[in-house]
Structures are given as C-alpha cells and as structure tokens.
Design an enzyme around this catalytic site. Structure first.
Site, PDB file in Angstrom:
ATOM      1  N   ARG A 107      37.419  40.668  52.062  1.00 59.04           N
ATOM      2  CA  ARG A 107      37.937  42.182  51.545  1.00 59.04           C
ATOM      3  C   ARG A 107      38.876  43.498  52.317  1.00 59.04           C
ATOM      4  O   ARG A 107      38.003  43.622  52.903  1.00 59.04           O
ATOM      5  CB  ARG A 107      37.192  42.731  50.043  1.00 59.04           C
ATOM      6  CG  ARG A 107      38.008  44.024  49.770  1.00 59.04           C
ATOM      7  CD  ARG A 107      36.876  44.796  48.633  1.00 59.04           C
ATOM      8  NE  ARG A 107      36.777  44.050  47.122  1.00 59.04           N
ATOM      9  CZ  ARG A 107      37.156  44.582  46.172  1.00 59.04           C
ATOM     10  NH1 ARG A 107      36.338  45.644  45.772  1.00 59.04           N
ATOM     11  NH2 ARG A 107      36.990  43.762  45.367  1.00 59.04           N
ATOM     12  N   HIS A 134      44.555  39.741  44.505  1.00 56.84           N
ATOM     13  CA  HIS A 134      43.360  39.643  44.104  1.00 56.84           C
ATOM     14  C   HIS A 134      42.721  38.019  43.433  1.00 56.84           C
ATOM     15  O   HIS A 134      42.228  37.799  41.828  1.00 56.84           O
ATOM     16  CB  HIS A 134      42.687  40.388  42.859  1.00 56.84           C
ATOM     17  CG  HIS A 134      41.244  40.639  42.732  1.00 56.84           C
ATOM     18  ND1 HIS A 134      40.511  40.015  43.472  1.00 56.84           N
ATOM     19  CD2 HIS A 134      40.927  42.320  42.208  1.00 56.84           C
ATOM     20  CE1 HIS A 134      38.971  41.004  43.542  1.00 56.84           C
ATOM     21  NE2 HIS A 134      38.976  41.829  42.287  1.00 56.84           N
ATOM     22  N   GLN A 137      39.975  37.343  40.427  1.00 60.14           N
ATOM     23  CA  GLN A 137      39.501  37.951  40.154  1.00 60.14           C
ATOM     24  C   GLN A 137      39.910  37.690  38.370  1.00 60.14           C
ATOM     25  O   GLN A 137      39.415  37.563  37.299  1.00 60.14           O
ATOM     26  CB  GLN A 137      40.122  39.592  39.960  1.00 60.14           C
ATOM     27  CG  GLN A 137      40.156  40.502  38.528  1.00 60.14           C
ATOM     28  CD  GLN A 137      39.048  40.730  38.244  1.00 60.14           C
ATOM     29  OE1 GLN A 137      37.896  41.530  39.671  1.00 60.14           O
ATOM     30  NE2 GLN A 137      38.620  40.817  36.816  1.00 60.14           N
ATOM     31  N   ARG A 316      32.974  37.785  37.077  1.00 59.48           N
ATOM     32  CA  ARG A 316      33.098  37.192  38.290  1.00 59.48           C
ATOM     33  C   ARG A 316      31.546  36.963  39.268  1.00 59.48           C
ATOM     34  O   ARG A 316      32.506  36.495  39.575  1.00 59.48           O
ATOM     35  CB  ARG A 316      32.888  38.647  39.024  1.00 59.48           C
ATOM     36  CG  ARG A 316      33.954  40.020  38.291  1.00 59.48           C
ATOM     37  CD  ARG A 316      35.505  39.862  38.961  1.00 59.48           C
ATOM     38  NE  ARG A 316      36.008  39.092  39.398  1.00 59.48           N
ATOM     39  CZ  ARG A 316      35.541  39.929  41.018  1.00 59.48           C
ATOM     40  NH1 ARG A 316      35.763  41.210  40.506  1.00 59.48           N
ATOM     41  NH2 ARG A 316      36.390  39.333  41.826  1.00 59.48           N
TER      42      ARG A 316
HETATM   43  N1   CP Z   1      36.756  43.740  40.286  1.00 59.77           N
HETATM   44  C1   CP Z   1      36.176  43.962  41.111  1.00 59.77           C
HETATM   45  O1   CP Z   1      37.210  43.890  42.377  1.00 59.77           O
HETATM   46  O2   CP Z   1      35.416  45.103  41.668  1.00 59.77           O
HETATM   47  P1   CP Z   1      34.823  45.573  42.717  1.00 59.77           P
HETATM   48  O3   CP Z   1      36.044  46.645  43.542  1.00 59.77           O
HETATM   49  O4   CP Z   1      33.803  46.806  42.589  1.00 59.77           O
HETATM   50  O5   CP Z   1      34.701  44.563  43.439  1.00 59.77           O
HETATM   51  N1  NVA Z   2      43.891  47.522  41.944  1.00 60.49           N
HETATM   52  C1  NVA Z   2      42.575  47.394  42.046  1.00 60.49           C
HETATM   53  C2  NVA Z   2      41.966  46.650  41.943  1.00 60.49           C
HETATM   54  C3  NVA Z   2      40.086  47.027  41.883  1.00 60.49           C
HETATM   55  C4  NVA Z   2      39.377  45.821  41.915  1.00 60.49           C
HETATM   56  C5  NVA Z   2      42.181  48.385  43.666  1.00 60.49           C
HETATM   57  O1  NVA Z   2      42.761  47.678  44.522  1.00 60.49           O
HETATM   58  O2  NVA Z   2      41.572  49.272  43.866  1.00 60.49           O
END
Ligand code: CP
Ligand code: NVA
Length: 331
Positions: A107, A134, A137, A316
């Site tokens: 990430r 992402h 997700q 998730r």
């Molecule tokens: N939705 C999501 O990716 O959550 P986190 O940022 O908590 O991993």
């Molecule tokens: N668009 C958001 C998604 C978080 C899960 C970010 O990148 O912060």
C-alpha cells in the site's frame, strides 16, 4: 476452470469477469467457512509480507487475519521499517523479499511501485491501495452488493457521488465495466477520471453490456440500487481540503439524495474511513471552519438502514483472504 495461481493483483483491469466472479464466489465460501468456525489450512506453510507506506485499519488487518485464519505467517513493515526506496531500490527489495516470501502486499503512493515489485519479486504482489487504484476494496464492495441487492450485478445501477478521480472512483468504474453494471459518476467535471481510463472502460463496457456515465446533475441518482461515496480528500492530499469541500458539497450523500433515488431500498456503501461526524482529528479545523457537521455523507445516512458499511468492512477480510488463497494458496 479458473485458476489464478501465481498471478499478481494490481488492478481489476487485468482480470476477466469470469475471474472476478471466481474471486467473489471463493470469498463467499471462505466467509461461510469462517462463520461456521471451521479453521482453514489453505495458506499453511506460506509466508506473506505487508508493505505499508500509508496508514490503514481494514486492509492491514484483513491481510493479517486472512493469513492467520488459513494457517500462514505474516510480517508487517511500515513506512519507516525497511530500506525500500531509501537505502535500496524497489527492484532490489522485491528480489530479496521474493526469496523469503510467497506473497507481497503493498500500500502506498505510486502505482508504479507495486508494478516494479510485481515485475521483480517472482511471487504474487497484491495492491492494497495506491493513488490510482484500490482493487481489493472493489471485491468487498461487490460481495456486499450481491448479499444485499436482489439482482445480479449486471442489472445494478451503481452511483458513485464524490471524488470520481481518486483510487476509488477509478477502481469502481473499472469493476463496474467488467461486471456489466450501469455506472454513474456524479461529480464536477474536473473530478471525473482521466479521459483515457474512461475511454478504455467504455471499450470494456461494449463487451460486457455495462454503461459508463458521468454527470454533474445529482438528479441522475434516480433508480439507483447503490449509492457509494468516499472521502473528498484522500491520503496524501490533505492540502486540498478547502477546495474539495467547495467542489463536492453539492454531491454530499444525505437523505435528500437517498429520496431522489425513488428506491426505498437503495443501498449505501463507503469504503471507510468516513467523515460522517466530527469524531476525527484529521480535517477537523477545516470542516469546523466551514461549519459542516459531516463531509461526504451525513451521519443520518451513515447510520440508516440503507447503510451496510460494516458488512462491507467485514467483507474486506473475506475477499482479501480469497485473493491470497487464489494466488498462492494450497488449492
Ligand atoms: N477501506 C480501506 O482501505 O480502509 P483502511 O484504509 O483502513 O485500510
Ligand atoms: N480514497 C481514499 C480511500 C481510502 C480507503 C484514500 O486513498 O485515502
């Protein structure tokens, strides 16, 4: 029969509808197994490393619990914990980690980083969020839709209201195009996704029967089966708060928008974390300055019967587990 053995998971663009359905079905099976209290061994003998440049609650914990539930081992490396990208190139880091581990999650900021990892590691690499995409997700989101909307995905009208140019806007559009959905992005034009990506997905849509639409008119929520939103300011973009509030305030998901759907059972989803109340420190000074009580979704909608955001969050874990099992598991 579908097999994803040895494959990386960098964006849904690389996967066919059949492969995505396979992952959704596997997720549902793994969820049922967990609910029944059956301990798995599909990742027994497997070592997984998690590389996080950005913070996380759901994604990190989903990978950790997913591995442990299936009998594997996991190492977590936060942004300050390794040499990657500082004393050592991403390429060299990938070559080393690929000798130790069976799978690598990343990430962070650049999509390029996850691509360099995948090109050099020799083992599957999974995208746990970049600035562009992402993809894990989307699997959780679509599993949640399958659980709560009594229609196949290719009959669903899916509306995304908010920053359609971020990782979620891009990835939901890709997922919708792949699965034959009616996708609507509601946002000011400057926050629609890059034109090349939209054009690419419109080509995919021709094959799958999907439709990809963008509009600045919130009346286009009419007949939505699902309304989705995400934060107006993504990780790393905190300097944009004021501008985004001004751009996106008309697209807030509130009860008026829910009513405009004319669908009494419309589902509300959000990848989380969500700015639905003032119980956050990030952004607090800004939304207090604007006198807002919430940003992308009101607390009323967030807590309403339409909202299945915690089922989605749970999913998730099941879907990320499925991605690992499918690509490195003892299947
Ligand atoms: N939705 C999501 O990716 O959550 P986190 O940022 O908590 O991993
Ligand atoms: N668009 C958001 C998604 C978080 C899960 C970010 O990148 O912060």
């Amino acid at each position: 029969p579908v097999s994803l053995k040895g494959r990386s998971f960098l964006t849904l663009k690389h996967f066919t509808p059949e492969e995505i359905n396979y992952l959704l079905d596997l997720s549902a099976d793994l969820k049922a197994k967990k609910r029944a209290g059956i301990k798995g061994n599909l990742l027994e003998g497997k070592n997984v490393v998690l590389l996080f440049e950005k913070t996380s609650t759901r994604t990190r914990c989903a990978f950790e619990v997913g591995v442990l539930d299936e009998g594997g081992h996991v190492t977590f490396l936060g942004s300050g914990d390794s040499q990657m990208g500082k004393k050592e190139s991403i390429e060299d880091t990938a070559k080393v980690l690929g000798r130790f581990y069976d799978g690598i999650e990343f990430r962070g900021f650049k999509q390029e980083t996850v691509e360099i990892l995948a090109a050099n590691a020799g083992v599957p690499v999974w995208n746990g969020l970049t600035d562009l995409y992402h993809p894990t997700q989307i699997l959780a989101d679509f599993l949640t839709i399958k659980e709560h909307v009594a229609k196949p995905l290719n009959k669903v009208k899916f509306v995304y209201a908010g920053d359609a140019r971020n990782n979620m806007g891009n990835s939901l559009m890709i997922g919708a195009a792949k699965m034959g959905m009616e996708f609507w992005g509601l946002a000011p034009k400057e926050l629609w996704p890059a034109e090349e990506l939209v054009a690419e997905m419109k080509e995919v849509a021709k094959e799958t029967g999907a439709s990809i639409n963008f509009s600045e008119n919130i009346d286009d929520v009419k007949n939505a089966d699902v309304i989705y939103t995400d934060v107006w300011v993504s990780m790393g973009e905190e300097a944009m708060f004021e501008e985004r509030i001004k751009q996106l305030k008309p697209y807030q998901v509130n009860m008026d928008m829910i009513k405009k759907t004319e669908n009494p059972d419309v589902l509300f989803l959000h990848c989380l974390p969500a700015f639905h109340d003032l119980n956050t420190t990030v952004g607090k000074d800004i939304y207090e300055k604007f006198g807002l009580e919430s940003m992308e979704v009101t607390d009323e909608v967030f807590r309403s019967r339409h909202s299945k955001v915690f089922d989605e969050a749970e999913n998730r874990m099941h879907t990320i587990k499925a991605v690992m099992v499918a690509t490195i598991g003892n299947l």
